[in-house]
Design an enzyme around this catalytic site. Structure first.
Site, PDB file in Angstrom:
ATOM      1  N   HIS A 231       0.862  -1.189   0.000  1.00  0.00           N
ATOM      2  CA  HIS A 231       0.000   0.000   0.000  1.00  0.00           C
ATOM      3  C   HIS A 231       0.896   1.236   0.000  1.00  0.00           C
ATOM      4  O   HIS A 231       2.040   1.191   0.457  1.00  0.00           O
ATOM      5  CB  HIS A 231      -0.889   0.007   1.238  1.00  0.00           C
ATOM      6  CG  HIS A 231      -1.910  -1.081   1.245  1.00  0.00           C
ATOM      7  ND1 HIS A 231      -3.050  -1.002   2.005  1.00  0.00           N
ATOM      8  CD2 HIS A 231      -1.964  -2.273   0.595  1.00  0.00           C
ATOM      9  CE1 HIS A 231      -3.775  -2.092   1.831  1.00  0.00           C
ATOM     10  NE2 HIS A 231      -3.133  -2.885   0.979  1.00  0.00           N
TER      11      HIS A 231
ATOM     12  N   GLU B  13       1.047   3.921   1.767  1.00  0.00           N
ATOM     13  CA  GLU B  13       1.576   4.336   3.068  1.00  0.00           C
ATOM     14  C   GLU B  13       2.712   3.422   3.523  1.00  0.00           C
ATOM     15  O   GLU B  13       3.734   3.891   4.036  1.00  0.00           O
ATOM     16  CB  GLU B  13       0.458   4.328   4.127  1.00  0.00           C
ATOM     17  CG  GLU B  13      -0.667   5.297   3.829  1.00  0.00           C
ATOM     18  CD  GLU B  13      -1.802   4.704   2.997  1.00  0.00           C
ATOM     19  OE1 GLU B  13      -2.925   5.219   3.096  1.00  0.00           O
ATOM     20  OE2 GLU B  13      -1.571   3.726   2.250  1.00  0.00           O
TER      21      GLU B  13
ATOM     22  N   CYS C  88      -6.019   2.371   5.654  1.00  0.00           N
ATOM     23  CA  CYS C  88      -6.705   1.156   6.085  1.00  0.00           C
ATOM     24  C   CYS C  88      -6.045   0.631   7.363  1.00  0.00           C
ATOM     25  O   CYS C  88      -5.011   1.155   7.798  1.00  0.00           O
ATOM     26  CB  CYS C  88      -6.632   0.113   4.965  1.00  0.00           C
ATOM     27  SG  CYS C  88      -4.983  -0.616   4.773  1.00  0.00           S
TER      28      CYS C  88
ATOM     29  N   CYS D 259      -2.276  -0.051   7.042  1.00  0.00           N
ATOM     30  CA  CYS D 259      -1.454   1.160   6.980  1.00  0.00           C
ATOM     31  C   CYS D 259      -1.387   1.869   8.326  1.00  0.00           C
ATOM     32  O   CYS D 259      -0.336   2.390   8.717  1.00  0.00           O
ATOM     33  CB  CYS D 259      -1.984   2.086   5.886  1.00  0.00           C
ATOM     34  SG  CYS D 259      -1.843   1.324   4.251  1.00  0.00           S
TER      35      CYS D 259
END
Length: 162
Positions: A60, A62, A90, A93
């Site tokens: 992801h 992040e 999410c 993250c």
């Protein structure tokens, strides 16, 4: 969760940078997510969603930005840093930001906007709230040696605390 207070430094500038990264990433074949880690000395480290590009479900934006910052700085602790994300992080993250000791997170779009675009993490939030345990049953298998790694850690003279 609080609304962005633009008196916190350059939050708007870094959020804009994260959104621009996300938009460019779509054109490059990646997911619509971008992130920027800003360290206390003002250095910036970028990340974009690389899940489908790298076949890595943990890539992801992040997480990629955190990995990039930690590697460049040669430390696993990003204490004093701020994470700016194009979208509400999410649970993966958020957990990554906690483990990295990030001080604060700002985000632009929220989880509802992501859901409308086909990225619905709502079920993950339900799982972590305890309302959907059947999604991923987790069971402890208690074996006699289960604490051996922790005993080894406790007696290791040159361990790095984290």
């Amino acid at each position: 969760m609080t609304q962005v207070d633009y008196n916190h430094g350059d939050a708007a500038q870094y959020l804009k940078q994260a959104v621009e990264l996300a938009t460019r990433n779509v054109a490059d074949g990646g997911g619509p997510f971008g992130a920027v880690v800003v360290t206390p000395d003002g250095r910036t480290y970028e990340g974009v969603n690389r899940v489908t590009r790298d076949n890595d479900p943990t890539a992801h934006a992040e997480v990629v930005a955190i990995r990039t910052a930690a590697a460049a700085r040669g430390t696993f602790s990003l204490q004093g840093s701020v994470l700016y994300a194009s979208c509400e992080p999410c649970p993966l993250c958020l957990a990554s930001a906690l483990w990295a000791r990030i001080d604060r997170v700002y985000f632009a779009a929220d989880r509802h906007g992501a859901a409308a675009a086909g990225f619905d993490d709502a079920v993950f939030y339900e799982y972590f709230s305890g309302s959907r345990p059947e999604l991923l049953p987790v069971t402890r298998g208690d074996i006699p040696a289960s604490d051996a790694p922790f005993h080894a850690w406790g007696s290791h003279q040159r361990r790095t605390e984290y």
